[in-house]
Write a protein that holds these residues in place. Structure first.
Motif, PDB file in Angstrom:
ATOM      1  N   LYS A  12       7.157   0.495 -13.154  1.00  0.00           N
ATOM      2  CA  LYS A  12       7.349   1.739 -12.415  1.00  0.00           C
ATOM      3  C   LYS A  12       8.757   1.824 -11.809  1.00  0.00           C
ATOM      4  O   LYS A  12       9.295   2.905 -11.650  1.00  0.00           O
ATOM      5  CB  LYS A  12       6.282   1.862 -11.327  1.00  0.00           C
ATOM      6  CG  LYS A  12       4.901   1.989 -11.945  1.00  0.00           C
ATOM      7  CD  LYS A  12       3.818   2.017 -10.922  1.00  0.00           C
ATOM      8  CE  LYS A  12       2.432   2.044 -11.481  1.00  0.00           C
ATOM      9  NZ  LYS A  12       2.181   2.634 -12.753  1.00  0.00           N
ATOM     10  N   ILE A  13       9.334   0.669 -11.488  1.00  0.00           N
ATOM     11  CA  ILE A  13      10.683   0.642 -10.908  1.00  0.00           C
ATOM     12  C   ILE A  13      11.740   0.818 -11.970  1.00  0.00           C
ATOM     13  O   ILE A  13      12.738   1.501 -11.766  1.00  0.00           O
ATOM     14  CB  ILE A  13      10.897  -0.675 -10.112  1.00  0.00           C
ATOM     15  CG1 ILE A  13       9.963  -0.694  -8.890  1.00  0.00           C
ATOM     16  CG2 ILE A  13      12.346  -0.819  -9.683  1.00  0.00           C
ATOM     17  CD1 ILE A  13       9.900  -2.029  -8.176  1.00  0.00           C
ATOM     18  N   PHE A  14      11.508   0.192 -13.143  1.00  0.00           N
ATOM     19  CA  PHE A  14      12.531   0.241 -14.201  1.00  0.00           C
ATOM     20  C   PHE A  14      12.133   1.202 -15.270  1.00  0.00           C
ATOM     21  O   PHE A  14      11.620   1.348 -16.103  1.00  0.00           O
ATOM     22  CB  PHE A  14      12.792  -1.160 -14.756  1.00  0.00           C
ATOM     23  CG  PHE A  14      13.328  -2.089 -13.708  1.00  0.00           C
ATOM     24  CD1 PHE A  14      14.623  -1.935 -13.224  1.00  0.00           C
ATOM     25  CD2 PHE A  14      12.543  -3.080 -13.153  1.00  0.00           C
ATOM     26  CE1 PHE A  14      15.127  -2.783 -12.247  1.00  0.00           C
ATOM     27  CE2 PHE A  14      13.036  -3.939 -12.190  1.00  0.00           C
ATOM     28  CZ  PHE A  14      14.330  -3.781 -11.737  1.00  0.00           C
ATOM     29  N   THR A  63       0.837  -1.202   0.000  1.00  0.00           N
ATOM     30  CA  THR A  63       0.000   0.000   0.000  1.00  0.00           C
ATOM     31  C   THR A  63       0.876   1.258   0.000  1.00  0.00           C
ATOM     32  O   THR A  63       0.606   2.208  -0.747  1.00  0.00           O
ATOM     33  CB  THR A  63      -0.960  -0.005   1.212  1.00  0.00           C
ATOM     34  OG1 THR A  63      -1.804  -1.163   1.098  1.00  0.00           O
ATOM     35  CG2 THR A  63      -1.800   1.250   1.274  1.00  0.00           C
ATOM     36  N   ILE A  64       1.921   1.239   0.797  1.00  0.00           N
ATOM     37  CA  ILE A  64       2.873   2.358   0.796  1.00  0.00           C
ATOM     38  C   ILE A  64       3.493   2.508  -0.590  1.00  0.00           C
ATOM     39  O   ILE A  64       3.605   3.619  -1.120  1.00  0.00           O
ATOM     40  CB  ILE A  64       3.944   2.162   1.889  1.00  0.00           C
ATOM     41  CG1 ILE A  64       3.302   2.309   3.280  1.00  0.00           C
ATOM     42  CG2 ILE A  64       5.101   3.160   1.717  1.00  0.00           C
ATOM     43  CD1 ILE A  64       4.192   1.850   4.428  1.00  0.00           C
ATOM     44  N   ILE A  88       0.128   4.657  -8.262  1.00  0.00           N
ATOM     45  CA  ILE A  88      -0.519   3.707  -9.169  1.00  0.00           C
ATOM     46  C   ILE A  88      -1.914   4.204  -9.543  1.00  0.00           C
ATOM     47  O   ILE A  88      -2.521   5.004  -8.833  1.00  0.00           O
ATOM     48  CB  ILE A  88      -0.546   2.276  -8.572  1.00  0.00           C
ATOM     49  CG1 ILE A  88      -1.379   2.204  -7.296  1.00  0.00           C
ATOM     50  CG2 ILE A  88       0.871   1.778  -8.318  1.00  0.00           C
ATOM     51  CD1 ILE A  88      -1.525   0.794  -6.715  1.00  0.00           C
ATOM     52  N   SER A  89      -2.408   3.699 -10.663  1.00  0.00           N
ATOM     53  CA  SER A  89      -3.705   4.136 -11.190  1.00  0.00           C
ATOM     54  C   SER A  89      -4.856   3.565 -10.350  1.00  0.00           C
ATOM     55  O   SER A  89      -4.670   2.640  -9.553  1.00  0.00           O
ATOM     56  CB  SER A  89      -3.860   3.673 -12.636  1.00  0.00           C
ATOM     57  OG  SER A  89      -4.050   2.266 -12.676  1.00  0.00           O
ATOM     58  N   LYS A  90      -6.043   4.085 -10.594  1.00  0.00           N
ATOM     59  CA  LYS A  90      -7.233   3.596  -9.905  1.00  0.00           C
ATOM     60  C   LYS A  90      -7.453   2.104 -10.188  1.00  0.00           C
ATOM     61  O   LYS A  90      -7.776   1.329  -9.285  1.00  0.00           O
ATOM     62  CB  LYS A  90      -8.460   4.394 -10.346  1.00  0.00           C
ATOM     63  CG  LYS A  90      -9.705   4.060  -9.545  1.00  0.00           C
ATOM     64  CD  LYS A  90     -10.932   4.791 -10.052  1.00  0.00           C
ATOM     65  CE  LYS A  90     -10.812   6.270  -9.800  1.00  0.00           C
ATOM     66  NZ  LYS A  90     -12.057   6.989 -10.141  1.00  0.00           N
ATOM     67  N   THR A  91      -7.243   1.707 -11.427  1.00  0.00           N
ATOM     68  CA  THR A  91      -7.397   0.293 -11.791  1.00  0.00           C
ATOM     69  C   THR A  91      -6.367  -0.570 -11.064  1.00  0.00           C
ATOM     70  O   THR A  91      -6.697  -1.647 -10.551  1.00  0.00           O
ATOM     71  CB  THR A  91      -7.265   0.108 -13.313  1.00  0.00           C
ATOM     72  OG1 THR A  91      -8.250   0.912 -13.954  1.00  0.00           O
ATOM     73  CG2 THR A  91      -7.454  -1.343 -13.719  1.00  0.00           C
ATOM     74  N   GLU A  92      -5.135  -0.098 -10.999  1.00  0.00           N
ATOM     75  CA  GLU A  92      -4.094  -0.836 -10.272  1.00  0.00           C
ATOM     76  C   GLU A  92      -4.437  -0.936  -8.785  1.00  0.00           C
ATOM     77  O   GLU A  92      -4.237  -1.992  -8.170  1.00  0.00           O
ATOM     78  CB  GLU A  92      -2.735  -0.169 -10.484  1.00  0.00           C
ATOM     79  CG  GLU A  92      -2.233  -0.315 -11.909  1.00  0.00           C
ATOM     80  CD  GLU A  92      -1.051   0.598 -12.240  1.00  0.00           C
ATOM     81  OE1 GLU A  92      -0.260   0.207 -13.126  1.00  0.00           O
ATOM     82  OE2 GLU A  92      -0.929   1.692 -11.642  1.00  0.00           O
ATOM     83  N   TRP A  93      -4.981   0.140  -8.214  1.00  0.00           N
ATOM     84  CA  TRP A  93      -5.422   0.101  -6.819  1.00  0.00           C
ATOM     85  C   TRP A  93      -6.500  -0.965  -6.631  1.00  0.00           C
ATOM     86  O   TRP A  93      -6.474  -1.710  -5.643  1.00  0.00           O
ATOM     87  CB  TRP A  93      -5.968   1.455  -6.366  1.00  0.00           C
ATOM     88  CG  TRP A  93      -4.922   2.384  -5.837  1.00  0.00           C
ATOM     89  CD1 TRP A  93      -4.530   3.565  -6.387  1.00  0.00           C
ATOM     90  CD2 TRP A  93      -4.136   2.222  -4.650  1.00  0.00           C
ATOM     91  NE1 TRP A  93      -3.541   4.134  -5.622  1.00  0.00           N
ATOM     92  CE2 TRP A  93      -3.284   3.340  -4.545  1.00  0.00           C
ATOM     93  CE3 TRP A  93      -4.077   1.241  -3.670  1.00  0.00           C
ATOM     94  CZ2 TRP A  93      -2.381   3.499  -3.490  1.00  0.00           C
ATOM     95  CZ3 TRP A  93      -3.165   1.394  -2.624  1.00  0.00           C
ATOM     96  CH2 TRP A  93      -2.339   2.510  -2.546  1.00  0.00           C
ATOM     97  N   VAL A 152       3.476  -7.133 -12.183  1.00  0.00           N
ATOM     98  CA  VAL A 152       2.919  -6.453 -13.370  1.00  0.00           C
ATOM     99  C   VAL A 152       2.729  -4.963 -13.088  1.00  0.00           C
ATOM    100  O   VAL A 152       3.008  -4.112 -13.931  1.00  0.00           O
ATOM    101  CB  VAL A 152       1.597  -7.108 -13.811  1.00  0.00           C
ATOM    102  CG1 VAL A 152       0.866  -6.273 -14.847  1.00  0.00           C
ATOM    103  CG2 VAL A 152       1.838  -8.522 -14.337  1.00  0.00           C
ATOM    104  N   ILE A 153       2.284  -4.633 -11.894  1.00  0.00           N
ATOM    105  CA  ILE A 153       2.052  -3.239 -11.532  1.00  0.00           C
ATOM    106  C   ILE A 153       3.372  -2.491 -11.315  1.00  0.00           C
ATOM    107  O   ILE A 153       3.557  -1.382 -11.823  1.00  0.00           O
ATOM    108  CB  ILE A 153       1.157  -3.131 -10.267  1.00  0.00           C
ATOM    109  CG1 ILE A 153      -0.262  -3.605 -10.586  1.00  0.00           C
ATOM    110  CG2 ILE A 153       1.152  -1.693  -9.731  1.00  0.00           C
ATOM    111  CD1 ILE A 153      -1.155  -3.784  -9.355  1.00  0.00           C
ATOM    112  N   TYR A 154       4.300  -3.094 -10.583  1.00  0.00           N
ATOM    113  CA  TYR A 154       5.458  -2.335 -10.088  1.00  0.00           C
ATOM    114  C   TYR A 154       6.730  -2.433 -10.914  1.00  0.00           C
ATOM    115  O   TYR A 154       7.522  -1.495 -10.898  1.00  0.00           O
ATOM    116  CB  TYR A 154       5.740  -2.698  -8.618  1.00  0.00           C
ATOM    117  CG  TYR A 154       4.655  -2.185  -7.713  1.00  0.00           C
ATOM    118  CD1 TYR A 154       4.555  -0.831  -7.435  1.00  0.00           C
ATOM    119  CD2 TYR A 154       3.703  -3.030  -7.180  1.00  0.00           C
ATOM    120  CE1 TYR A 154       3.543  -0.336  -6.636  1.00  0.00           C
ATOM    121  CE2 TYR A 154       2.680  -2.548  -6.381  1.00  0.00           C
ATOM    122  CZ  TYR A 154       2.616  -1.188  -6.097  1.00  0.00           C
ATOM    123  OH  TYR A 154       1.612  -0.701  -5.319  1.00  0.00           O
TER     124      TYR A 154
END
Length: 122
Positions: free
Chosen positions: A120-122, A43-44, A51-56, A115-117
């Motif tokens: 965003k990390i790379f 969550t942090i 992240i997007s609403k869909t990712e949330w 898939v989500i992160y």
């Protein structure tokens, strides 16, 4: 003859019992404590990476799925131990299947997190 509680009162009592069960689960089960830690960490990360609403929605759904299944797994284990406290192959199989359901959900949650992160990390 006692008067039955209203529908609303019964629902409020049910919510109270459910809350009591969730608190008991979190206080007594090591595996759910780890899952709560992971849920807080992810969550942090969600806030940090915006992240997007869909990712949330996916993240919340997977957290709820894994933690809910852990509760069901714990309940199944408790019932099995109550019914047959001694080691028994059939009881062991039942417990393994319930734990396997949690494992499958956790793998799905981990894949969703990747898939989500990863982008965003790379």
């Amino acid at each position: 003859m006692s008067k039955k509680d209203s529908f609303l009162v019964n629902r409020l009592k049910s919510v109270g019992y459910a809350y009591k069960g969730a608190v008991f689960l979190i206080k007594t089960e090591a595996s759910i404590k780890i899952q709560v830690f992971c849920a807080i960490a992810i969550t942090i990360a969600g806030f940090y990476f915006e992240i997007s609403k869909t990712e949330w929605l996916f993240q919340i759904a997977f957290i709820a799925l894994v933690m809910s299944l852990e509760g069901v797994n714990t309940a199944i284990e408790s019932i099995a131990d109550f019914i047959h406290p001694e080691k028994h192959d059939a009881i062991g199989k039942i417990k393994d299947i319930a734990a396997g359901a949690v494992f499958i959900a956790a793998i799905g949650a981990a894949i969703a997190a990747l898939v989500i992160y990863i982008p965003k990390i790379f």
